[in-house]
Enzyme design. Sequence first.
Site, short mmCIF file in Angstrom:
data_model
loop_
_atom_site.label_atom_id
_atom_site.label_comp_id
_atom_site.label_asym_id
_atom_site.label_seq_id
_atom_site.Cartn_x
_atom_site.Cartn_y
_atom_site.Cartn_z
N GLY A 151 70.49 -36.05 9.26
CA GLY A 151 70.09 -37.15 10.13
C GLY A 151 68.91 -37.88 9.50
O GLY A 151 68.73 -37.84 8.28
N ARG A 152 68.10 -38.53 10.35
CA ARG A 152 67.00 -39.33 9.80
C ARG A 152 66.08 -38.50 8.91
O ARG A 152 65.74 -38.90 7.79
CB ARG A 152 66.19 -39.94 10.95
CG ARG A 152 66.81 -41.13 11.61
CD ARG A 152 65.92 -41.62 12.75
NE ARG A 152 65.84 -40.63 13.79
CZ ARG A 152 66.56 -40.66 14.92
NH1 ARG A 152 67.36 -41.66 15.16
NH2 ARG A 152 66.44 -39.70 15.82
N ILE A 153 65.64 -37.33 9.41
CA ILE A 153 64.66 -36.54 8.66
C ILE A 153 65.33 -35.88 7.45
O ILE A 153 64.77 -35.88 6.34
CB ILE A 153 63.95 -35.52 9.58
CG1 ILE A 153 63.16 -36.27 10.67
CG2 ILE A 153 63.01 -34.62 8.76
CD1 ILE A 153 62.60 -35.40 11.78
N ALA A 235 62.19 -27.94 11.80
CA ALA A 235 62.96 -28.52 12.92
C ALA A 235 62.51 -27.89 14.24
O ALA A 235 61.60 -28.43 14.90
CB ALA A 235 64.45 -28.32 12.67
N ARG A 236 63.12 -26.79 14.62
CA ARG A 236 62.71 -26.06 15.81
C ARG A 236 62.89 -24.57 15.57
O ARG A 236 63.85 -24.14 14.93
CB ARG A 236 63.54 -26.46 17.03
CG ARG A 236 63.09 -27.73 17.73
CD ARG A 236 61.71 -27.59 18.39
NE ARG A 236 61.27 -28.80 19.05
CZ ARG A 236 60.60 -29.79 18.46
NH1 ARG A 236 60.27 -29.71 17.18
NH2 ARG A 236 60.23 -30.85 19.16
N GLU A 265 56.48 -20.45 20.18
CA GLU A 265 55.17 -21.05 19.87
C GLU A 265 54.23 -20.94 21.06
O GLU A 265 54.67 -21.16 22.18
CB GLU A 265 55.36 -22.52 19.50
CG GLU A 265 56.10 -22.67 18.21
CD GLU A 265 56.32 -24.14 17.82
OE1 GLU A 265 55.61 -25.02 18.32
OE2 GLU A 265 57.20 -24.37 17.00
N HIS A 283 52.98 -26.10 13.37
CA HIS A 283 53.73 -27.25 13.90
C HIS A 283 53.03 -28.58 13.56
O HIS A 283 52.58 -29.31 14.45
CB HIS A 283 53.93 -27.11 15.42
CG HIS A 283 55.07 -27.93 15.94
ND1 HIS A 283 55.87 -27.52 16.99
CD2 HIS A 283 55.55 -29.15 15.58
CE1 HIS A 283 56.79 -28.45 17.24
NE2 HIS A 283 56.60 -29.44 16.39
N GLY A 285 54.39 -31.10 11.55
CA GLY A 285 55.32 -32.11 11.01
C GLY A 285 54.84 -33.55 11.15
O GLY A 285 54.83 -34.30 10.18
C1 8YV Z 1 55.50 -33.29 17.80
C2 8YV Z 1 57.84 -32.68 17.03
O1 8YV Z 1 54.25 -32.96 17.29
O2 8YV Z 1 58.62 -34.85 17.46
C3 8YV Z 1 58.87 -33.66 17.46
O3 8YV Z 1 59.98 -33.24 17.79
O4 8YV Z 1 58.12 -31.54 16.92
C4 8YV Z 1 56.46 -33.11 16.68
O5 8YV Z 1 56.48 -34.32 16.03
C5 8YV Z 1 55.69 -32.63 19.10
O6 8YV Z 1 57.00 -32.51 19.50
C6 8YV Z 1 54.94 -33.43 20.12
O7 8YV Z 1 55.41 -33.25 21.42
#
Ligand code: 8YV
Length: 317
Positions: A151-153, A235-236, A265, A283, A285
């Site tokens: 996808g985008r990332i 990602a997650r 987390e 976290h 990103g």
């Molecule tokens: C955020 C992220 O810091 O955008 C996302 O999905 O995991 C991170 O960019 C976080 O979710 C902020 O709520």
Amino acid sequence: MVTRRLPAPVEAELTRAFDARLNRDDHPLTPAELQDALRSADALLPTVSDRITAATLAVEPLRTRILANYGVGFNHIDVAAAKARGVVVTNTPEVLTDDTADDAIMLMLMVARRAGEGERQVRSGAWTGWRPTHLLGTKVSGKTLGLIGLGRIGRAVARRARHGFGMRVVFHDPYPPPAEVVAELAAEPRATVEDVLREADFVSLHSPATPETRHLMNAARLALMRPTAFLINTARGDIVDEAALVAALERRHIAGAALDVYEKEPLVTPALLTMENVVLLPHLGSATQETRVAMGMRALDNLMAFFAGTAPRDRVV
Ligand code: 8YV
């Protein structure tokens, strides 16, 4: 109701546009506080640290009509429950793509070149000086990067890897991008996740967290990776079975892992903390000043559109 502190320019704009309630001491809201907010605010601007479950959304009376999430991932929100209650959900895509791709590349380099280990040695005074055999890592340039999700990332990571490091990029995505996008990236599709895992020197995860991707990287799939390969996750946490990852690392089924996200987390499986071949970031990103402001402005745009009676551009339900 803005559930966490946001960069000052964003809080200023939110306060100008709305009767904004800010979280001055930045504590993570309790379920009871979230429910209070849902009862008393027209809109919530939540973050990944707010778990908005069906039970949370079951409050009466429910005043909130929109959850303008700060972030692209929204697996902390029960979107089906929100929809059932007539609550709109938006997110903040695009603005954080580059930073998250940079984070994945940073993790790849850190774990391959043993940057965390080296930093720990310097800071602890354990570094005794240069020698030819000190902290030898793994070369990145020219290697094969396997992307789970384009996808985008994923695409932004592919671009960096291909054009910056001359890497071969293979990927699996059940919803592949258009052929011309894949061709521009010189990325090679594979029919299954397993095919990618068998081939890659680095595996980087870029799928959303959904019921289908929960524990996608389980013991069986980790066992398919090469013993010299590294796993990267920006990602997650839910996508990786963290216990299975620990077992794979302990048994040397893979060479190392670099993680920005975790299953529970901010808890991290304790065994990971003891492993030198594992890079652990909190976290980060999207954590740049520029992007965190852009995310806030994007959430604000969504709120403004919604209350102007037009369609917010980033509506997810
Ligand atoms: C955020 C992220 O810091 O955008 C996302 O999905 O995991 C991170 O960019 C976080 O979710 C902020 O709520």
